[in-house]
Design an enzyme around this catalytic site. Structure first.
Site, PDB file in Angstrom:
ATOM      1  N   GLY A   1       0.826  -1.204   0.000  1.00  0.00           N
ATOM      2  CA  GLY A   1       0.000   0.000   0.000  1.00  0.00           C
ATOM      3  C   GLY A   1       0.853   1.244   0.000  1.00  0.00           C
ATOM      4  O   GLY A   1       1.859   1.330   0.725  1.00  0.00           O
TER       5      GLY A   1
ATOM      6  N   LEU B   1      -1.065   7.244   2.515  1.00  0.00           N
ATOM      7  CA  LEU B   1      -0.298   7.959   3.524  1.00  0.00           C
ATOM      8  C   LEU B   1       0.373   7.015   4.512  1.00  0.00           C
ATOM      9  O   LEU B   1       1.539   7.201   4.870  1.00  0.00           O
ATOM     10  CB  LEU B   1      -1.205   8.938   4.268  1.00  0.00           C
ATOM     11  CG  LEU B   1      -1.589  10.188   3.488  1.00  0.00           C
ATOM     12  CD1 LEU B   1      -2.502  11.073   4.316  1.00  0.00           C
ATOM     13  CD2 LEU B   1      -0.352  10.969   3.074  1.00  0.00           C
ATOM     14  N   ALA B   2      -0.357   5.988   4.977  1.00  0.00           N
ATOM     15  CA  ALA B   2       0.223   5.064   5.956  1.00  0.00           C
ATOM     16  C   ALA B   2       1.376   4.275   5.348  1.00  0.00           C
ATOM     17  O   ALA B   2       2.460   4.192   5.939  1.00  0.00           O
ATOM     18  CB  ALA B   2      -0.851   4.126   6.497  1.00  0.00           C
TER      19      ALA B   2
ATOM     20  N   SER C   1     -16.493  17.592   1.238  1.00  0.00           N
ATOM     21  CA  SER C   1     -15.696  17.579   2.453  1.00  0.00           C
ATOM     22  C   SER C   1     -16.469  18.061   3.677  1.00  0.00           C
ATOM     23  O   SER C   1     -17.282  18.982   3.609  1.00  0.00           O
ATOM     24  CB  SER C   1     -14.472  18.477   2.258  1.00  0.00           C
ATOM     25  OG  SER C   1     -13.818  18.696   3.483  1.00  0.00           O
TER      26      SER C   1
ATOM     27  N   ARG D   1     -19.915  12.714  12.705  1.00  0.00           N
ATOM     28  CA  ARG D   1     -20.514  12.250  11.452  1.00  0.00           C
ATOM     29  C   ARG D   1     -21.679  11.291  11.666  1.00  0.00           C
ATOM     30  O   ARG D   1     -22.674  11.350  10.950  1.00  0.00           O
ATOM     31  CB  ARG D   1     -19.429  11.580  10.601  1.00  0.00           C
ATOM     32  CG  ARG D   1     -18.405  12.560  10.096  1.00  0.00           C
ATOM     33  CD  ARG D   1     -17.237  11.878   9.427  1.00  0.00           C
ATOM     34  NE  ARG D   1     -16.323  12.869   8.866  1.00  0.00           N
ATOM     35  CZ  ARG D   1     -15.200  12.568   8.240  1.00  0.00           C
ATOM     36  NH1 ARG D   1     -14.843  11.296   8.106  1.00  0.00           N
ATOM     37  NH2 ARG D   1     -14.424  13.513   7.753  1.00  0.00           N
TER      38      ARG D   1
ATOM     39  N   LEU E   1      -6.227  11.176   8.145  1.00  0.00           N
ATOM     40  CA  LEU E   1      -4.892  11.573   7.719  1.00  0.00           C
ATOM     41  C   LEU E   1      -3.937  11.567   8.906  1.00  0.00           C
ATOM     42  O   LEU E   1      -2.773  11.172   8.787  1.00  0.00           O
ATOM     43  CB  LEU E   1      -4.933  12.968   7.091  1.00  0.00           C
ATOM     44  CG  LEU E   1      -5.829  13.125   5.854  1.00  0.00           C
ATOM     45  CD1 LEU E   1      -5.810  14.567   5.360  1.00  0.00           C
ATOM     46  CD2 LEU E   1      -5.388  12.188   4.745  1.00  0.00           C
TER      47      LEU E   1
END
Length: 645
Positions: free
Chosen positions: A41, A44-45, A285, A338, A448
């Protein structure tokens, strides 16, 4: 049954990470050069982990199923990244970020991991600024912040509506530097299809070259998964169409526990579904909830007139608008978490007040434009407004946006301990691929944060603690029996799919699975719906293996085969999600069982029965998985009913 050992260090929660780093085992520079690490992968990670491990001197192989790491789905996280810098001097702190994350996750996350996340959050911002990430700045030139759901402080750093993209470019630049130096070897257009276990430890992976179809074996002293979440089990989601849970599912079938798979996040600000032939959904967003106000008509007749095209939203007077989040949750208003915002939108639409097709509410910027001016709104959200107008063909500066909840993120994932190691020694999971930091609901702008925290500041320490005992382990030949066996299993599965030659396409099965998951294991679940989902998915899976048609060849570029392999895994994963939802007889965060709600329609947890991590252990095809439980103990935060009023 697996014995879960979370390996939480001793001491007060604020000192655990410091204690761990002070007492962990290290690998000296000369020995690092002897060790190979596989990273799967390049979001970001994965990218940050590979770059950091390469910088430390390890030999790293990194695998990306896209043509470039820059296409990783991390770019879609538009709104921002949290950190406890307290630049606004509005009362933020590491503890408050820790508290907000635990509370936002409805008290279903591990305290030690979450506090560590809050601690290292500030380091992420410094790292990214040094990389040149163009964060927004205020008039005086300091880094700017904005608010996000579930917090009463401004702690979200952002780059207009492109934060994920800019952060990924920063990680990609760090990764590219290591590729140039030779410490990292990049494998593009290559997908992991299995993990190889040698003497009980993860020692490699089996991959398929997506261009040629070639199956290959790769050795590593350790394997790191940074492969994202499994939201596409619902077919329609905000995830990229290539996003999948197959790597996670394959390691689950090799012995890694799958934790809290029913904890999926429904995002409240998505462009509504517009047709039967839609293949994915587009997210607006959460940052838009800073200045946008969410409402529906107060009168049903007005909502009906809007749906019939007889009335425009701009014709509804202010006193005839129901700003229902501000009405129900005055302390947080439009910035509730959310899951709360999503359920509130569903409740209004179910009650007959929805607009558009009936499954939409308005996100209105008229008040913000009047207060701040169009130029300010354009500066903050211009690219998001452009994206909305291109898709919907309406100008959101003049007409309120229409939004509705949609599947977005998965809080569940591979079970990991404090070191981010799974129940398979030598196999680590980072970012959205693991379960560890968000409990039953993730706060906005924390995805993130977790991905970069794991990759830059956690895994480079914890993986050394494991590898320090491996410095005398030589590189293994991929001719060993476990590699051959794993490759054979992969090849047999591919051959079986190619040989069925049924009548129905892969997408047709995926869509049918998505309908089952959304309608029965979606925003609201019941005992009856989960039971029905399990039965229906089993039947659909049997039909898939008898009647799916995969065109083309296995020895060439074949997107249909790629999808078939992933949908085969989704058909198994969906059943486990339904079982987990059926087992968890409570409502918490994104998991809402209609039988368990307060008089006001809020989630009703059953802390005496379900304050644990549900870690499911695979027992073989056709056999019931074992449920392992990791108790959750809260020593630093008082557990209470969530209240955003």
């Amino acid at each position: 049954m697996t014995v879960l050992n979370s390996k939480i260090p001793q001491g007060p929660v604020s000192e655990k990470w410091t204690y761990y780093k002070a007492h962990q085992n290290l690998v000296n520079p000369a020995n690092k050069r002897k060790l190979d690490i596989i990273v799967v992968g390049t979001g970001l990670a994965g990218a940050s982990a590979a770059a950091s491990l390469g910088e430390l001197g390890f030999n790293v192989k990194i695998f990306c199923y896209q043509d470039s790491p820059r296409r990783a789905h991390s770019i879609a996280a538009q709104g921002g990244i949290n950190a406890a810098k307290n630049y606004q001097n509005d009362g933020d702190s590491v503890y408050r970020l820790f508290y907000d994350t635990i509370k936002g996750g409805d008290y279903r996350a591990r305290e030690a991991n979450v506090h560590r996340l809050a601690e290292v959050s500030n380091n992420i911002i410094d790292q990214c600024v040094a990389q040149g990430v163009p964060f927004a700045r205020d008039y005086g030139g300091l880094l700017d912040n904005r608010s996000f759901g579930g917090a009463q402080v401004s702690r979200t750093f952002y780059a207009r509506g492109q934060t994920g993209q800019q952060l990924l470019l920063g990680a990609y630049s760090a990764l590219s530097r290591q590729i140039k130096k030779g410490t990292v070897k990049m494998y593009n257009r290559t997908e992991m299809l299995d993990v190889v276990i040698v003497d009980g430890k993860a020692r490699g992976i089996i991959t398929r070259d997506l261009t040629t179809g070639k199956i290959e074996r790769h050795f590593g002293h350790a394997v790191v998964l940074g492969t994202g979440g499994y939201g596409n089990v619902f077919f329609l989601s905000t995830n990229a169409m290539g996003s999948n849970g197959s790597a996670a599912w394959q390691v689950y079938k090799r012995g890694a526990c799958m934790a809290n798979p029913c904890f999926t996040q429904i995002h409240p600000t998505c462009i509504p579904v517009h047709g039967d032939y839609q293949s994915k959904l587009t997210l607006m967003s959460e940052s838009l909830r800073n200045d946008g106000r969410i409402w529906v008509p107060k009168k049903k007749e007005d909502a009906e007139a809007i749906r019939a095209g007889k009335l425009k939203p701009t014709q509804i007077k202010e006193e005839d608008r129901d700003y229902y989040l501000e009405r129900r949750y005055p302390a947080f208003g439009n910035l509730v978490p959310r899951d709360v915002a999503s359920r509130a939108a569903k409740e209004r639409c179910d009650a007959g007040f929805g607009v558009g097709s009936g499954l939409a509410v308005y996100l209105d910027f008229s008040s913000a434009i009047e207060r701040l001016g169009k130029n300010v709104i354009e500066q903050r959200y211009g690219n998001l407004f452009q994206m909305y107008e291109k898709i919907v063909d309406e100008n959101p500066y003049e007409t309120p946006m229409m939004i509705y909840p949609a599947v977005h993120y998965t809080m569940g994932g591979i079970w990991v301990d404090y070191e981010l190691q799974t129940t398979i020694p030598g196999l680590f999971a980072t970012g959205e691929a693991n379960f560890s930091d968000h409990g039953a609901n993730r706060l906005g702008a924390s995805a993130l944060m977790q991905g970069l925290a794991d990759g830059y500041f956690v895994l480079p320490y914890t993986i050394q603690n494991y590898l320090s005992a491996d410095i005398r382990t030589p590189r293994m030949s991929t001719d060993l029996a476990p590699f051959a066996e794993a490759e054979k299993n992969v090849q047999d599965k591919i051959n079986r799919l190619m040989s069925i030659q049924g009548k129905n396409s892969v997408d047709s099965f995926h869509k049918r699975l998505g309908h089952i998951m959304w309608e029965k294991v979606g925003m609201a679940r019941t005992k009856e719906s989960c039971t029905a989902a399990i039965s229906e998915i089993k039947a659909l899976r049997q039909e898939f293996w008898k009647d799916v048609r995969v065109t083309g060849s296995a020895t060439e570029f074949n997107p249909e085969l790629e999808k078939a392999l992933r949908v085969a895994d989704f058909l198994e994963l969906g059943e486990l999600m339904a079982k987990d939802a059926l087992n968890r007889e409570e409502s918490c965060g994104g998991h809402f069982r209609e039988e368990y709600q307060t008089a006001e329609g809020e989630a009703d947890r059953q802390d005496d029965k379900f304050m644990y991590v549900a870690a499911w252990e695979y027992q073989g095809d056709g056999k019931e998985p074992i449920l392992n439980k990791e108790p959750l103990v809260y020593e630093n935060i008082k557990v209470a009913q969530r209240n955003y009023k």
